[in-house]
Design a protein around this motif. Structure first.
Motif, PDB file in Angstrom:
ATOM      1  N   ILE A 185     -37.701 112.635 123.581  1.00  0.00           N
ATOM      2  CA  ILE A 185     -38.023 113.336 122.272  1.00  0.00           C
ATOM      3  C   ILE A 185     -37.184 112.798 121.478  1.00  0.00           C
ATOM      4  N   ASP A 186     -35.670 112.559 121.938  1.00  0.00           N
ATOM      5  CA  ASP A 186     -34.514 111.194 120.684  1.00  0.00           C
ATOM      6  C   ASP A 186     -35.274 110.469 119.833  1.00  0.00           C
ATOM      7  N   ALA A 187     -36.278 109.856 120.757  1.00  0.00           N
ATOM      8  CA  ALA A 187     -36.942 108.617 119.833  1.00  0.00           C
ATOM      9  C   ALA A 187     -37.464 108.614 118.317  1.00  0.00           C
ATOM     10  N   PHE A 188     -38.322 110.213 118.124  1.00  0.00           N
ATOM     11  CA  PHE A 188     -38.100 109.775 117.156  1.00  0.00           C
ATOM     12  C   PHE A 188     -37.644 110.984 116.288  1.00  0.00           C
ATOM     13  N   SER A 189     -37.086 111.741 116.471  1.00  0.00           N
ATOM     14  CA  SER A 189     -36.513 113.307 115.905  1.00  0.00           C
ATOM     15  C   SER A 189     -35.399 112.730 115.126  1.00  0.00           C
ATOM     16  N   LYS A 190     -34.654 112.091 114.932  1.00  0.00           N
ATOM     17  CA  LYS A 190     -33.238 111.711 114.388  1.00  0.00           C
ATOM     18  C   LYS A 190     -33.533 111.447 112.067  1.00  0.00           C
ATOM     19  N   SER A 191     -35.176 111.224 112.422  1.00  0.00           N
ATOM     20  CA  SER A 191     -35.115 110.985 110.397  1.00  0.00           C
ATOM     21  C   SER A 191     -35.036 112.411 109.924  1.00  0.00           C
ATOM     22  N   PHE A 192     -35.644 113.577 110.423  1.00  0.00           N
ATOM     23  CA  PHE A 192     -35.814 114.652 109.982  1.00  0.00           C
ATOM     24  C   PHE A 192     -34.170 115.146 109.359  1.00  0.00           C
ATOM     25  N   VAL A 193     -32.646 114.726 109.789  1.00  0.00           N
ATOM     26  CA  VAL A 193     -31.953 115.075 109.232  1.00  0.00           C
ATOM     27  C   VAL A 193     -31.793 115.019 108.191  1.00  0.00           C
ATOM     28  N   ASP A 194     -31.608 113.736 107.671  1.00  0.00           N
ATOM     29  CA  ASP A 194     -31.539 112.446 106.146  1.00  0.00           C
ATOM     30  C   ASP A 194     -32.733 111.714 105.833  1.00  0.00           C
ATOM     31  N   PRO A 195     -33.931 111.567 106.123  1.00  0.00           N
ATOM     32  CA  PRO A 195     -34.611 110.809 106.147  1.00  0.00           C
ATOM     33  C   PRO A 195     -34.423 110.180 105.161  1.00  0.00           C
ATOM     34  N   LYS A 196     -33.470 109.888 104.206  1.00  0.00           N
ATOM     35  CA  LYS A 196     -33.391 109.195 102.899  1.00  0.00           C
ATOM     36  C   LYS A 196     -32.086 107.544 103.773  1.00  0.00           C
ATOM     37  N   LYS A 197     -31.053 107.988 104.557  1.00  0.00           N
ATOM     38  CA  LYS A 197     -30.245 107.198 105.445  1.00  0.00           C
ATOM     39  C   LYS A 197     -31.347 106.314 106.605  1.00  0.00           C
ATOM     40  N   ASP A 198     -32.058 105.273 106.076  1.00  0.00           N
ATOM     41  CA  ASP A 198     -32.662 104.897 106.489  1.00  0.00           C
ATOM     42  C   ASP A 198     -32.132 103.943 108.040  1.00  0.00           C
ATOM     43  N   ASN A 199     -30.721 104.200 107.952  1.00  0.00           N
ATOM     44  CA  ASN A 199     -30.320 103.002 109.169  1.00  0.00           C
ATOM     45  C   ASN A 199     -29.602 103.913 109.756  1.00  0.00           C
ATOM     46  N   GLN A 232     -38.637 123.824 126.360  1.00  0.00           N
ATOM     47  CA  GLN A 232     -38.047 124.775 126.233  1.00  0.00           C
ATOM     48  C   GLN A 232     -36.884 124.043 125.814  1.00  0.00           C
ATOM     49  N   SER A 233     -36.668 122.710 126.240  1.00  0.00           N
ATOM     50  CA  SER A 233     -35.375 121.260 125.993  1.00  0.00           C
ATOM     51  C   SER A 233     -36.186 120.889 124.697  1.00  0.00           C
ATOM     52  N   THR A 234     -37.491 120.277 125.519  1.00  0.00           N
ATOM     53  CA  THR A 234     -38.217 119.022 123.931  1.00  0.00           C
ATOM     54  C   THR A 234     -38.269 119.852 122.823  1.00  0.00           C
ATOM     55  N   MET A 235     -38.925 121.113 122.946  1.00  0.00           N
ATOM     56  CA  MET A 235     -38.697 121.276 121.143  1.00  0.00           C
ATOM     57  C   MET A 235     -37.712 122.807 121.207  1.00  0.00           C
ATOM     58  N   SER A 236     -36.637 122.425 121.070  1.00  0.00           N
ATOM     59  CA  SER A 236     -35.541 123.464 121.931  1.00  0.00           C
ATOM     60  C   SER A 236     -34.694 123.368 119.492  1.00  0.00           C
ATOM     61  N   THR A 237     -35.593 122.884 119.366  1.00  0.00           N
ATOM     62  CA  THR A 237     -34.635 123.275 117.383  1.00  0.00           C
ATOM     63  C   THR A 237     -35.718 122.618 116.529  1.00  0.00           C
ATOM     64  N   PRO A 238     -35.423 122.852 115.445  1.00  0.00           N
ATOM     65  CA  PRO A 238     -37.012 123.438 114.444  1.00  0.00           C
ATOM     66  C   PRO A 238     -36.647 121.739 114.113  1.00  0.00           C
ATOM     67  N   ILE A 239     -35.901 121.043 114.435  1.00  0.00           N
ATOM     68  CA  ILE A 239     -35.641 118.956 113.885  1.00  0.00           C
ATOM     69  C   ILE A 239     -36.655 118.619 114.952  1.00  0.00           C
ATOM     70  N   ARG A 240     -36.740 119.648 116.407  1.00  0.00           N
ATOM     71  CA  ARG A 240     -37.989 118.647 117.585  1.00  0.00           C
ATOM     72  C   ARG A 240     -38.515 119.023 116.961  1.00  0.00           C
ATOM     73  N   LYS A 241     -39.257 120.279 116.396  1.00  0.00           N
ATOM     74  CA  LYS A 241     -40.319 121.412 116.640  1.00  0.00           C
ATOM     75  C   LYS A 241     -41.105 119.940 115.220  1.00  0.00           C
ATOM     76  N   LYS A 242     -39.689 120.576 114.018  1.00  0.00           N
ATOM     77  CA  LYS A 242     -40.598 119.206 113.174  1.00  0.00           C
ATOM     78  C   LYS A 242     -41.629 117.712 113.338  1.00  0.00           C
ATOM     79  N   ALA A 243     -40.537 117.245 114.412  1.00  0.00           N
ATOM     80  CA  ALA A 243     -40.937 115.583 114.930  1.00  0.00           C
ATOM     81  C   ALA A 243     -42.011 115.456 115.713  1.00  0.00           C
ATOM     82  N   VAL A 244     -41.950 116.771 115.982  1.00  0.00           N
ATOM     83  CA  VAL A 244     -43.532 116.841 117.243  1.00  0.00           C
ATOM     84  C   VAL A 244     -44.784 117.139 116.575  1.00  0.00           C
ATOM     85  N   LYS A 245     -44.602 118.155 115.021  1.00  0.00           N
ATOM     86  CA  LYS A 245     -45.856 117.945 114.603  1.00  0.00           C
ATOM     87  C   LYS A 245     -45.528 116.724 113.143  1.00  0.00           C
TER      88      LYS A 245
END
Length: 1007
Positions: A185-199, A232-245
């Motif tokens: 999950i950590d491999a694709f959930s980091k864009s949802f904090v601030d997608p504008k900061k590509d780096n 319960q771990s993989t989708m434990s936060t709103p950001i992670r749930k958004k990443a899965v969707k």
């Protein structure tokens, strides 16, 4: 050796069908899409580029999906989903499977079935951590041959997503065959904090030149079926749930034993089901506990928090209360003096100086002591090495005992030790030379000691030098790093290091454990005892782990019991890789430093907290899958509506409460085969049998408390107002005061004699016991095993002796001079050095007992005056309740219409009083009728009026005891009775002790 898989296991097939059948009626189809982007085409100036990709496509209507879902749930005894919960555009389902029952195999088979039946070819498995990722990949590897045989040599591709290998993502989307991606999950959930900061985003969200696309956009066009491992771990936060969707899943399917959120539950195989169906190992707990060792200042820092702007801490200490040591937890603040708090001189100087509350660095220190205690750490505990040695030794012994039974069956036995610090297992000098740490040293010493026992001769016929090399039977699985040698900085050596369990350095460790899985199961490998980091607490296991021992160091977070147990729950395999079933073979021994009852209590709380299981609870859908009939080979179920009606009936009958919790009324009627159920249930014996089975399961094995017919006890005015009862009450109602006179020289002499004859002091002890644990819907139970209790002596050196004279003076109120005379006069004083605290406690008990006896010998009671007494009207003011089958006897001679008795003896006496022609009135003396004594208040049992044949009246107060012998009663109890006798003598009434009516008669006839 290869692990074999059984494709015909019914419970796994049920879990597979629960997902696959959701799409019943779906035509076999696949969706094509064009893989290109405007950015890529503009850059390449190649408008002819047109590569076809393949994705999943759903053709079923929402109504058909809902119908399929509800039919599956009904058959599986689950609450049917409502229409609003099944959204065709956001399909989301849950499978609950207990650890060790093969949930990974189930969802991998589900992938194969979804491809075979409906052509769904794109599947993504999302995991929460490195160990689970490695475990899933290992499962894909070892099942490949099995699936090829099962599915006509099916061709499919699987891979772990790696941001440095994005060509695999392109292949995933463009290949027309079955594709399986495993991704953390950590491999694709980091864009949802601030997608504008590509780096700052994951690479999967960034445009890639070689792909001509963002990898995620390529993936989501495939509309994959997304399998969530441990949601319960993989989708434990709103950001992670958004990443899965963001994967645009055709459907999400969640798999876990411990769901926090159950969305459209389709199949349930929980801890109760798994245990009942013997799909996991039976659990037993081996308990190692210490007793009688409290001779130094023990302090443990339990927690730290900020309260009202100031830090406060919870500390566990050994406090001196009521003459004995009790381990208690107190909340303390700055400048708190632990000596005053505990009333023990051992804590002198332990005054709280600082409470540091910064997260991750919590500690307390002291004004005049150098100790710094960090969160979870303790000082002054029993010699930890002795306890750890006992844990390791018992684990080895349990292991060898199982080898005697299982080796001949071709089953290799493994034991797992969890440790918190690698340094306890392996240490290195500056040149990289490895040596055993403390635990490894203990292990090898205890192992070599145990294998020479005669009972293990069949395992070690003639012990060779090779077998004496205990280092060959144990090894560690830890993260590895490199360090420069002291003699040559360019020359590096590898070493084990401590890690958190979820960092990059751990990947090799998990990979090694998974790679060695089959090797560990083979007799060809001598490795049987595994030491591993407590951080590696999930995501891997081995079916042949039969013992688990956690050697916790103070100061580190405690692994949950369910996490520990989960590493060894899976059923074992033999040398042919075949799974072996049955609890007679599959028993997991968990070594613990708590009592088995505490272990079971805490384990049940964890099961309830982690899984949502509510023991002893029925739900409105509990009967929905009761089969009414079979029509055309299709079962007809009772259904949700009728189940709700039956639930309401049970509520009306008082069998359950509003929450569905089973009441004792149901247990009683089940026991008596007298359960009141609706006629439509009872008229069909097959239906009745199923309903009763459900009720019995929920009622559990709990003891039935007979709460039949609770009654309020009413005053019997005829007796209460009678002249005879008033005459009786006049003889017993008055209050007294007492005075004491005793000879101190005689007391000192008797204390010395009692200490010499009765004070027995032993060293601290270490107790080992073993209990079998069982789980059903009624709860978690434990039963101590026969011949499993063993005791050993703890050898603890006492550095500082406490102030015994001060202790005894505080607890006995004798003068220092008298205490010194007693201590110097007894022959037992040398035992003080062996176990100071036990010696002090024993002295306090014996001296206080002798004081009580001397006080009673010299006590005098005197009636205060005629105005101090217990009014007869108090009988009318008291509200009494009792239970007909438990503690009530009908009465015609006492002030109440029922006598409320406390024991079988009282019940018999009440019956005898009612039947005796000599007793015209009597009273069970209420709790408010109390006599003051130096030993505390005393409440005698009965007041009776006896009349002989000449109508001569005798008045007695009766204390009912099972035995009337002086030495059969505890000294304090006997002392209170003696005081009671003197109290009633002062009132010109006699008090007697009686075990039965014959004793009462004998006393009366002697007058």
């Amino acid at each position: 050796m290869k692990i074999q898989f059984d494709a015909a296991l019914d419970y796994q097939q049920e879990g597979i069908n629960a997902i696959v059948d959701i799409f019943q009626g779906q035509e076999v189809c696949e969706a094509n899409f064009t893989v290109y982007s405007p950015e890529f085409l503009a850059k390449q100036q190649n408008f002819a580029f047109n590569e076809i990709g393949y994705g999943n496509r759903l053709t079923l209507s929402e109504g058909k999906l809902l119908e399929n879902v509800q039919n599956i749930q009904l058959a599986n005894g689950l609450k049917p989903s409502e229409r609003k919960e099944v959204n065709r555009n956001h399909l989301d389902f849950t499978i609950e499977m207990e650890t060790g029952t093969g949930k990974t195999y189930v969802y991998l088979r589900s992938i194969m079935e979804l491809y075979r039946k409906y052509g769904f070819s794109k599947h993504i498995i999302v995991v929460p951590s490195i160990p689970i990722k490695e475990g899933v990949y290992k499962s894909l590897e070892i099942t490949k041959e099995h699936f090829k045989q099962l599915y006509d040599n099916i061709n499919y591709n699987f891979f772990i997503y790696d941001s440095s290998k994005l060509n695999e993502v392109r292949d995933f989307s463009t290949n027309d065959g079955l594709e399986i991606m495993v991704i953390n999950i950590d491999a694709f959930s980091k864009s949802f904090v601030d997608p504008k900061k590509d780096n700052k985003t994951n690479i999967i969200h960034r445009y890639n030149d070689s792909l001509g696309y963002k990898p995620l956009d390529l993936i989501k066009n495939t509309n994959p079926v997304v399998f969530i491992d441990e949601p319960q771990s993989t989708m434990s936060t709103p950001i992670r749930k958004k990443a899965v969707k963001s994967l645009h899943p055709l459907s999400i399917v969640r798999y876990s034993a411990t769901h926090k959120e159950k969305v459209n539950l389709m199949y349930k195989l929980d801890a109760i089901d798994a245990y009942d169906r013997k799909l996991v190992k039976q659990i037993e707990v081996g308990s190692v506990q210490t007793e009688g060792v409290n001779n130094q200042a023990y302090i443990k820092l339990v927690s730290v928090k900020v309260s009202k702007g100031f830090p406060v801490a919870k500390v566990e200490v050994d406090a001196f209360k009521n003459g004995s040591i009790t381990r208690k937890t107190y909340t303390v603040k700055q400048n708190e003096d632990l000596e005053q708090l505990t009333d023990r001189i051992e804590y002198e100087g332990y005054i709280i100086k600082d409470i540091h509350a910064v997260a991750g660095n919590e500690y307390i220190d002291f004004t005049s002591k150098e100790d710094v205690i960090r969160l979870g750490q303790s000082i002054g505990a029993v010699d930890e090495k002795q306890v750890k040695t006992a844990l390791i030794s018992k684990t080895i012994e349990e292991h060898l005992d199982k080898e005697l039974v299982l080796n001949p069956q071709g089953i290799k036995v493994l034991s797992l030790f969890f440790i918190d610090s690698v340094g306890k297992y392996r240490v290195y000098d500056e040149e990289g030379n490895a040596e055993n740490g403390e635990y490894a040293e203990i292990f090898e010493k205890e192992y070599l000691k145990l294998i020479t026992k005669p009972k293990y001769v069949s395992l070690f016929e003639e012990i060779t030098d090779d077998e004496k090399d205990a280092s060959a039977v144990h090894n560690g699985y830890f993260s590895i790093d490199k360090k420069s040698k002291s003699s040559n900085k360019k020359d590096k050596f590898e070493y084990f290091k401590d890690t958190s369990g979820n960092v990059k350095a751990d990947e090799d460790t998990y990979s090694l454990i998974m790679r060695d899985k089959e090797m560990l199961l083979s007799f060809k490998s001598k490795l049987r005892f595994i030491f591993s980091h407590s951080a590696l607490k999930e995501g891997w296991d081995n079916p042949n782990v039969f013992q688990i021992c956690t050697l916790k160091d103070a100061g580190n977070s405690e692994i949950k019991r369910r996490q520990e147990i989960g590493r060894g729950l899976r059923l074992c395999v033999n040398q042919d890789g075949e799974r072996i079933y049955g609890h007679e073979v599959n028993t997991l021994t968990v070594m613990a430093t708590e009592s088995y009852s505490d272990f079971v209590s805490n384990f049940q709380k964890e099961v309830e907290s982690d899984t949502g299981i509510r023991f002893g609870i029925l739900e409105s859908h509990s009967f929905a899958n009761v089969v009414l009939a079979i029509e055309d080979e299709t079962p007809v179920y009772l259904g949700q509506k009728k189940s709700e009606e039956l639930f309401k009936h049970l509520l009306t009958q008082g069998y359950i409460d509003a929450r569905g919790k089973v009441q004792d009324e149901l247990r009683t009627d089940l026991k008596n085969d007298n359960v009141k159920l609706p006629e439509e249930i009872t008229e069909n014996k097959h239906v009745l049998k199923q309903v009763l089975s459900n009720l019995k399961d929920a009622a559990g094995k709990l003891e039935i408390k007979n709460k039949d017919e609770k009654k309020r006890v009413k005053v019997n005015k005829r007796v209460l107002d009678s002249p005879e009862f008033k005459e009786l009450w006049e003889r017993v109602k008055y209050k007294t005061t007492f005075s004491v006179d005793f000879d101190s020289a005689s007391l000192i002499k008797e204390c010395i004699n009692a200490l010499d004859n009765r004070l027995k002091i032993t060293r601290g002890k270490l107790h080992y016991s073993k209990a079998s644990v069982s789980i059903d819907i009624g709860g978690v139970q434990a039963e101590i095993q026969n011949n499993s209790v063993r005791t050993e002596t703890l050898h603890e050196e006492v550095e500082v002796l406490p102030d015994i004279v001060g202790y005894l003076q505080n607890e006995t109120q004798l003068t220092r001079k008298s205490i010194v005379e007693i201590l110097t006069g007894t022959t037992r004083l040398p035992y003080f050095k062996i176990n100071p605290q036990k010696f002090i406690e024993g002295c306090i008990d014996i001296i206080n007992e002798q004081m009580r006896m001397h006080i009673i010998d010299g006590i005098q009671y005197k009636k205060i005056d005629k105005t101090e007494y217990y009014s007869q009207e108090l009988f009318e003011n008291e509200e009494l309740f009792g239970y007909l089958k438990n503690n009530l006897k009908e009465s015609t001679k006492s002030p109440y219409d029922y006598v409320v008795y406390d024991s079988g003896i009282e019940s018999t006496l009440a019956n005898d009083f009612e039947e005796s022609k000599n007793i015209s009135v009597y009273a069970k003396l209420p709790n408010w009728f109390k006599i003051d004594t130096p030993l505390g208040t005393y409440n005698p049992d009965w007041a009776i009026l006896w009349k002989d044949e000449n109508e001569e009246k005798l008045f007695f107060v009766v204390e009912s005891k099972g035995s009337t012998g002086l030495f059969d009663l505890r000294p304090k109890e006997q002392g209170k009775i003696d005081c009671g006798k003197k109290h009633f003598t002062a009132l010109d009434t006699e008090m007697i002790v009686a075990a039965n009516m014959e004793d009462v008669t004998n006393e009366a006839m002697m007058k």
